[in-house]
Enzyme design. Sequence first.
Site, PDB file in Angstrom:
ATOM      1  N   GLY A   1      -5.618   2.537  -4.016  1.00 41.89           N
ATOM      2  CA  GLY A   1      -6.885   3.012  -4.545  1.00 41.89           C
ATOM      3  C   GLY A   1      -6.696   4.071  -5.608  1.00 41.89           C
TER       4      GLY A   1
ATOM      5  N   ASP B   1      -1.994  -0.575   5.994  1.00 38.27           N
ATOM      6  CA  ASP B   1      -2.377   0.120   7.235  1.00 38.27           C
ATOM      7  C   ASP B   1      -3.862   0.421   7.329  1.00 38.27           C
ATOM      8  OD1 ASP B   1      -2.102   2.221   5.152  1.00 38.27           O
ATOM      9  OD2 ASP B   1      -2.536   3.564   6.822  1.00 38.27           O
TER      10      ASP B   1
ATOM     11  N   ASP C   1      -0.021   5.170   0.827  1.00 42.42           N
ATOM     12  CA  ASP C   1      -0.175   6.168   1.884  1.00 42.42           C
ATOM     13  C   ASP C   1      -0.320   5.502   3.254  1.00 42.42           C
ATOM     14  OD1 ASP C   1      -0.260   8.447   0.035  1.00 42.42           O
ATOM     15  OD2 ASP C   1      -2.135   7.538  -0.631  1.00 42.42           O
TER      16      ASP C   1
ATOM     17  N   ASP D   1       0.865  -1.179   0.000  1.00 45.18           N
ATOM     18  CA  ASP D   1       0.000   0.000   0.000  1.00 45.18           C
ATOM     19  C   ASP D   1       0.902   1.229   0.000  1.00 45.18           C
ATOM     20  OD1 ASP D   1      -2.397   1.642   0.523  1.00 45.18           O
ATOM     21  OD2 ASP D   1      -1.480   1.911   2.484  1.00 45.18           O
TER      22      ASP D   1
ATOM     23  N   LYS E   1      -8.323  -5.580  -3.211  1.00 39.16           N
ATOM     24  CA  LYS E   1      -6.909  -5.792  -3.518  1.00 39.16           C
ATOM     25  C   LYS E   1      -6.541  -7.272  -3.558  1.00 39.16           C
ATOM     26  CE  LYS E   1      -5.295  -1.316  -1.775  1.00 39.16           C
ATOM     27  NZ  LYS E   1      -4.358  -0.591  -0.894  1.00 39.16           N
TER      28      LYS E   1
ATOM     29  N   ASN F   1      -8.940  -0.808   3.464  1.00 40.15           N
ATOM     30  CA  ASN F   1      -8.928  -1.321   2.091  1.00 40.15           C
ATOM     31  C   ASN F   1      -7.722  -2.214   1.827  1.00 40.15           C
ATOM     32  OD1 ASN F   1      -7.088   0.835   2.110  1.00 40.15           O
ATOM     33  ND2 ASN F   1      -7.484   1.338  -0.032  1.00 40.15           N
TER      34      ASN F   1
END
Length: 272
Positions: free
Chosen positions: A44, A219, A11, A9, A196, A222
């Site tokens: 995303g 984190d 951010d 991921d 994901k 999602n």
Amino acid sequence: MEYKLIALDLDGTLKDSNNQITPKTREALIQVQKQGVKIVLASGRPTAGLRHEAKELMLDQFGGYLLSFNGARVASAKTNETIYEQTLTVEDAQKTYQRAKQFDLACMTYKNDMIYTEDIDDEYVCLEAKINDIHKNKVSSFIDILENPIHKVLLTGKPDYVASIEAEFKKPFGDSLSIYRSAPFFLEVMSKGIDKATSLDRLAKSLNIKQEEVMAFGDGYNDLSMIEYAGLGVAMENAVDGVKQRANMITKSNNEDGIAYVLSQIYKGVEY
């Protein structure tokens, strides 16, 4: 276990609170790629919104991948070839737009690596463009520009308002679409079943990589599906509690090079 595919991921995971990939984390990821490990950025964001991070990690040179729109598209970082995608129909995108107008939500989609919207001055449309470093295009009719492939329609509004109308907004769609808030002010609309993990599994199978040979870092909520899917699901120290509870391991935070910390324990030649 030999892990051959690492999903990251962005951010709150790959990037620190200053929105940077730290030198230590970058070096660790370069080192594992030199050992033949494939890296996939799983976000995303639209595909174009991953290009800077992909270049920084040299994914084009090492044959990495970009999992964008929360899994609606997976592409090669080197060639931009689509490995897997699952898109909205034009009809579903039209219905989403019409529903958005009923609730006074700004509406945007992505085309030719740009944002298309009637609401070009909306503060959250502007934020989405800034986050992804992509241009906005104002259109007179959102419906008229809709054409396949449509990976995602993104709706925006004030956080309290979006929270208050989310359940009502979803009612006409039932389970036919994936609709959820990715941020307090963003309501994401995608094809049914997009997450994901589903796309990561498709990518792994295409590379003949077993599920247990996949590692994933995240984190947020999602990220939960890929954390649960991976042979080694790693939650950052700054992750939400729900992700920490389902992860196989909790590492240091994104501001403490949590990715590099784990990789240094698994791969030779990687320092922390």
